[in-house]
Design a protein around this motif. Sequence first.
Motif, PDB file in Angstrom:
ATOM      1  N   LEU A 168       0.702  -1.219  -0.008  1.00 19.11           N
ATOM      2  CA  LEU A 168      -0.204   0.056   0.097  1.00 19.11           C
ATOM      3  C   LEU A 168       0.766   1.305   0.067  1.00 19.11           C
ATOM      4  CD1 LEU A 168      -2.549  -0.913   2.594  1.00 19.11           C
ATOM      5  CD2 LEU A 168      -2.873  -1.140   0.195  1.00 19.11           C
ATOM      6  N   SER A 169       0.511   2.315  -0.672  1.00 20.70           N
ATOM      7  CA  SER A 169       1.051   3.339  -0.672  1.00 20.70           C
ATOM      8  C   SER A 169       0.803   4.446   0.371  1.00 20.70           C
ATOM      9  CB  SER A 169       0.857   4.087  -2.143  1.00 20.70           C
ATOM     10  OG  SER A 169       1.708   5.398  -2.054  1.00 20.70           O
ATOM     11  N   VAL A 170       1.887   4.884   1.153  1.00 19.62           N
ATOM     12  CA  VAL A 170       1.879   5.909   2.181  1.00 19.62           C
ATOM     13  C   VAL A 170       2.851   6.838   1.925  1.00 19.62           C
ATOM     14  CG1 VAL A 170       1.735   6.319   4.576  1.00 19.62           C
ATOM     15  CG2 VAL A 170       1.051   4.022   3.665  1.00 19.62           C
ATOM     16  N   ARG A 171       2.402   8.144   1.742  1.00 20.43           N
ATOM     17  CA  ARG A 171       3.298   9.421   1.534  1.00 20.43           C
ATOM     18  C   ARG A 171       4.260   9.044   0.283  1.00 20.43           C
ATOM     19  NH1 ARG A 171       3.239  13.552   4.737  1.00 20.43           N
ATOM     20  NH2 ARG A 171       2.323  13.470   6.720  1.00 20.43           N
ATOM     21  N   GLY A 172       3.684   8.397  -0.658  1.00 21.24           N
ATOM     22  CA  GLY A 172       4.593   8.138  -1.920  1.00 21.24           C
ATOM     23  C   GLY A 172       5.412   7.043  -1.894  1.00 21.24           C
ATOM     24  N   GLN A 173       5.464   6.196  -0.671  1.00 24.00           N
ATOM     25  CA  GLN A 173       6.261   4.948  -0.555  1.00 24.00           C
ATOM     26  C   GLN A 173       5.247   3.909  -0.469  1.00 24.00           C
ATOM     27  OE1 GLN A 173       9.034   5.369   2.530  1.00 24.00           O
ATOM     28  NE2 GLN A 173      10.230   7.242   1.639  1.00 24.00           N
ATOM     29  N   GLU A 174       5.629   2.780  -0.962  1.00 18.28           N
ATOM     30  CA  GLU A 174       5.122   1.427  -0.970  1.00 18.28           C
ATOM     31  C   GLU A 174       5.435   0.715   0.396  1.00 18.28           C
ATOM     32  OE1 GLU A 174       2.759   0.076  -3.107  1.00 18.28           O
ATOM     33  OE2 GLU A 174       2.966   2.259  -3.748  1.00 18.28           O
ATOM     34  N   CYS A 175       4.468   0.508   1.067  1.00 15.37           N
ATOM     35  CA  CYS A 175       4.640  -0.159   2.528  1.00 15.37           C
ATOM     36  C   CYS A 175       3.948  -1.709   2.201  1.00 15.37           C
ATOM     37  CB  CYS A 175       4.338   0.519   3.495  1.00 15.37           C
ATOM     38  SG  CYS A 175       4.820   2.200   3.781  1.00 15.37           S
ATOM     39  N   GLU A 176       4.709  -2.589   2.991  1.00 15.20           N
ATOM     40  CA  GLU A 176       4.227  -3.928   2.740  1.00 15.20           C
ATOM     41  C   GLU A 176       3.297  -3.877   3.959  1.00 15.20           C
ATOM     42  OE1 GLU A 176       5.597  -8.666   3.040  1.00 15.20           O
ATOM     43  OE2 GLU A 176       7.273  -7.117   2.913  1.00 15.20           O
ATOM     44  N   VAL A 177       2.136  -4.796   3.915  1.00  8.43           N
ATOM     45  CA  VAL A 177       1.338  -5.018   4.991  1.00  8.43           C
ATOM     46  C   VAL A 177       1.782  -6.195   5.999  1.00  8.43           C
ATOM     47  CG1 VAL A 177      -1.315  -5.611   5.578  1.00  8.43           C
ATOM     48  CG2 VAL A 177      -0.668  -4.046   3.847  1.00  8.43           C
ATOM     49  N   LEU A 178       1.746  -6.019   7.057  1.00  6.42           N
ATOM     50  CA  LEU A 178       2.270  -7.194   8.082  1.00  6.42           C
ATOM     51  C   LEU A 178       1.033  -7.656   8.677  1.00  6.42           C
ATOM     52  CD1 LEU A 178       4.948  -4.994  10.085  1.00  6.42           C
ATOM     53  CD2 LEU A 178       5.263  -6.409   8.006  1.00  6.42           C
ATOM     54  N   ALA A 179       1.277  -9.056   9.071  1.00  9.25           N
ATOM     55  CA  ALA A 179       0.085  -9.843   9.732  1.00  9.25           C
ATOM     56  C   ALA A 179      -0.041  -9.649  11.135  1.00  9.25           C
ATOM     57  CB  ALA A 179       0.338 -11.432   9.470  1.00  9.25           C
ATOM     58  N   LEU A 180      -1.093  -9.438  11.439  1.00  6.95           N
ATOM     59  CA  LEU A 180      -1.672  -9.050  13.045  1.00  6.95           C
ATOM     60  C   LEU A 180      -1.029 -10.198  13.984  1.00  6.95           C
ATOM     61  CD1 LEU A 180      -2.590  -7.259  15.169  1.00  6.95           C
ATOM     62  CD2 LEU A 180      -4.816  -8.273  14.724  1.00  6.95           C
ATOM     63  N   THR A 181       0.315 -10.113  14.401  1.00  5.35           N
ATOM     64  CA  THR A 181       1.019 -10.856  15.262  1.00  5.35           C
ATOM     65  C   THR A 181       1.782 -10.014  16.308  1.00  5.35           C
ATOM     66  OG1 THR A 181       3.019 -11.115  14.169  1.00  5.35           O
ATOM     67  CG2 THR A 181       1.385 -12.658  13.726  1.00  5.35           C
TER      68      THR A 181
END
Length: 358
Positions: free
Chosen positions: A52-65
């Motif tokens: 997902l893009s946040v502030r122009g950067q791609e961030c990987e979604v982490l599993a809820l652990t």
Amino acid sequence: MTAARSTPAPALAVVGATGAVGSVLLRMVSERADVWGDIRLIASGRSAGRMLSVRGQECEVLALTEDAFDGLGPGDVALFLTPAEISARWAPVVTARGAVVVDQSAAFRDDPEVPLVVPEINAHAARIRPRGIVAAPDTVTAAMVASLGALHAEYGLTELAVSTYQAASAAGRAGSEALRRQLSLVAGTSLGEQPGDVRRAVGEDTGPFAAPLALNVVPWCGELDEDGWSSHELAVRAQTRRILQLETLPVSVTCVRVPVLTGDSLTVRAGFENEVKAAHAREILEAAPGVVLVDDPAAGEFPTPVDAAGTDPAWVGRVRASLDDPYALEFFVCADNLRKGAALNATQIAELIAGEFA
């Protein structure tokens, strides 16, 4: 010249980042002042690995652990945009690390050790958090209370009667998707003219609603509670009392779901200690933080969900003195339930907390 931050910028964790409110919040974080350092996105296991893009950067979604919260500590903030049972389970995991939780669910709204905050009204309350958690109200309370708080400060609120007209998206993606499906089933037909038409077309697929929503209104939100009241109606009552610090305020609420995708609306009748003049009330509302006054019915200007969608303020109009009580005022409110009602309120609280550590 702006002074340099003496400590590293706080980290922000967004739990429920892939949900309806999470999507809006991530866009909002990208639009607002940059007060955050590391931003981590967390969601259920089925969303893990998405980018997902946040502030122009791609961030990987982490599993809820538990591992997803490693490295968070004092000064950092975790925003929970999750169902109450998820927040109740995982918020203590975050606070045990010293970070602060801002929770959008109902999990902690009644807890006396957790402040319930709408920044335009009681921002100061966010600083006192014995459990390390700050709660945000539901979407209709957040939409209504900014205007109510401004009027209460001037006139002294003594009673309140509210009807809500809540969007399908207030029930999350499932609500929006259910309404779209139902509308596709009834589009271009004469359905709704005869009893049972819509129910037959929609069948059992009512989604998260108690009845078909397309071409309909459903006077029910929440679960059955005492004496025929719904849990959501009682929650709006309790939250309004807490935020305004009026613990015995008489409040009557009727919650209705309407076939609108985005934008909650409310009709409000408020009684006060002092006599109310509509013209002065309009001046108060026009100056109130988080409120936009749109009130010229002769010119066709009044709030609608279509106008409020995608905007930050609560839109207020149809302001008029009661016909039978000089101490009462009636008005109409609209707000984007995903933005003003949820994402913005949570973001503002998080930014207040981040400011404490700047």
